[in-house]
Design a protein around this motif. Structure first.
Motif: not given
Length: 129
Positions: A74-94
């Motif tokens: 899950k943590i790796q997926v959150i990192k990739v989501v943050r790379e692909l979007t302009s979301l912050g950590l909390k938004e990417a985790k949500d």
């Protein structure tokens, strides 16, 4: 309050200025949670419907990348989501916690494939529509 007929309503609208009418439309949309569509938009959409679904699939040039599952990493997926979007950590985790959710919308085929590859590499389940 007596119910007004359609003709009576139109007579009332005729007396309004454009600004008053615009404010009325906004209030109407807010009150009833609807959106007024321009008649031209409806007319433009109608001719495309006769072409068939096969043509629409071939002509599709915008794709949505939808995260359907986070997988074990899950943590790796959150990192990739943050790379692909302009979301912050909390938004990417949500976003990752609330799957299925769109990660990217209306992107090119190449961008959608690249995002899918990155997310699947991190262990996520992904759909491209």
């Amino acid at each position: 309050m007596a119910k007004l007929t359609q003709d009576e309503l139109l007579a009332q609208f005729e007396e309004m200025t454009l600004i008053e009418l615009s404010e009325f439309v906004k209030a109407f949309e807010d009150k009833f949670d609807v959106e007024a569509a321009a008649p031209a938009a409806v007319a433009v959409a109608a001719p495309g419907q006769g072409g068939g679904a096969a043509e629409a699939a071939e002509e599709q040039d915008e794709f949505d990348v939808i995260l359907t599952g986070a997988g074990d990493k899950k943590i790796q997926v959150i990192k990739v989501v943050r790379e692909l979007t302009s979301l912050g950590l909390k938004e990417a985790k949500d976003l990752v916690d609330g799957t299925p959710k769109p990660v990217l919308e209306k992107v090119s085929k190449e961008a959608a494939d690249k995002a899918k590859e990155s997310l699947e590499g991190a262990g996520a389940a992904v759909e491209v529509k």
